[in-house]
Design a protein around this motif. Structure first.
Motif, PDB file in Angstrom:
ATOM      1  N   GLN A   1       0.840  -1.193   0.000  1.00  0.00           N
ATOM      2  CA  GLN A   1       0.000   0.000   0.000  1.00  0.00           C
ATOM      3  C   GLN A   1       0.879   1.248   0.000  1.00  0.00           C
TER       4      GLN A   1
ATOM      5  N   GLU B   1      -0.222   0.882   4.892  1.00  0.00           N
ATOM      6  CA  GLU B   1      -1.343   0.685   5.805  1.00  0.00           C
ATOM      7  C   GLU B   1      -2.532   0.194   4.996  1.00  0.00           C
ATOM      8  N   ALA B   2      -3.291  -0.755   5.564  1.00  0.00           N
ATOM      9  CA  ALA B   2      -4.448  -1.286   4.854  1.00  0.00           C
ATOM     10  C   ALA B   2      -5.582  -1.567   5.824  1.00  0.00           C
ATOM     11  N   CYS B   3      -6.791  -1.351   5.335  1.00  0.00           N
ATOM     12  CA  CYS B   3      -7.994  -1.670   6.089  1.00  0.00           C
ATOM     13  C   CYS B   3      -8.304  -3.147   5.899  1.00  0.00           C
TER      14      CYS B   3
ATOM     15  N   ARG C   1     -10.740   2.837  13.302  1.00  0.00           N
ATOM     16  CA  ARG C   1     -11.368   4.066  12.819  1.00  0.00           C
ATOM     17  C   ARG C   1     -12.811   3.738  12.484  1.00  0.00           C
TER      18      ARG C   1
ATOM     19  N   TRP D   1     -13.919   0.041  11.325  1.00  0.00           N
ATOM     20  CA  TRP D   1     -12.877  -0.671  10.594  1.00  0.00           C
ATOM     21  C   TRP D   1     -11.555  -0.641  11.345  1.00  0.00           C
ATOM     22  N   HIS D   2     -10.782  -1.713  11.151  1.00  0.00           N
ATOM     23  CA  HIS D   2      -9.434  -1.800  11.700  1.00  0.00           C
ATOM     24  C   HIS D   2      -8.436  -1.597  10.568  1.00  0.00           C
ATOM     25  N   TYR D   3      -7.424  -0.769  10.817  1.00  0.00           N
ATOM     26  CA  TYR D   3      -6.372  -0.495   9.846  1.00  0.00           C
ATOM     27  C   TYR D   3      -5.064  -1.063  10.372  1.00  0.00           C
ATOM     28  N   TYR D   4      -4.339  -1.740   9.502  1.00  0.00           N
ATOM     29  CA  TYR D   4      -3.108  -2.418   9.873  1.00  0.00           C
ATOM     30  C   TYR D   4      -1.927  -1.761   9.180  1.00  0.00           C
ATOM     31  N   ARG D   5      -0.848  -1.618   9.936  1.00  0.00           N
ATOM     32  CA  ARG D   5       0.365  -0.975   9.444  1.00  0.00           C
ATOM     33  C   ARG D   5       1.567  -1.828   9.846  1.00  0.00           C
TER      34      ARG D   5
END
Length: 116
Positions: free
Chosen positions: A54, A58-60, A93, A96-100
């Motif tokens: 990404q 970071e991706a949802c 957020r 939704w959960h965002y992963y980094r």
């Protein structure tokens, strides 16, 4: 073994010398094996790659389910394993959960496996 028993990868750098420089002791070998086990799944390797690819690394979770071809609960489980192992961080957020990617987490693994 539960996911919470995995030693976070960021702690491995402090406990272990690169395994090519000197023999690793039993305790450190077990800790390293537990952390590497989190990566030892094709779906988790793909998830790491998808997040890293990404633009902002970071991706949802909503963007990861369809390309991976797995159900949302299964993807969430794999992401939790990677978070618990210290490879990804998560922020919520709304719903939704965002992963980094955790900066340097994979570098630490590479350092342990090679000479410095």
């Amino acid at each position: 073994m539960s996911v919470t028993e995995l030693l976070p990868i960021r702690d491995l750098q402090a406990c272990c010398a690169p395994i090519t420089r000197e023999p690793i002791n039993v305790v450190n070998a077990q800790s390293l094996a537990k952390s590497l086990k989190a990566l030892a799944d094709p779906a988790r390797i793909r998830l790491m790659s998808m997040v890293a690819a990404q633009a902002d690394a970071e991706a949802c979770v909503c963007d990861l389910t369809d390309p991976l071809g797995l159900s949302q609960p299964t993807v969430s489980h794999h992401l939790k394993v990677l978070v618990d192992a210290g490879y990804l961080s998560v922020s919520k957020r709304g719903t939704w959960h965002y992963y980094r990617l955790v900066p340097g987490a994979l570098d630490s693994v590479a350092t342990l496996l090679t000479t410095v």
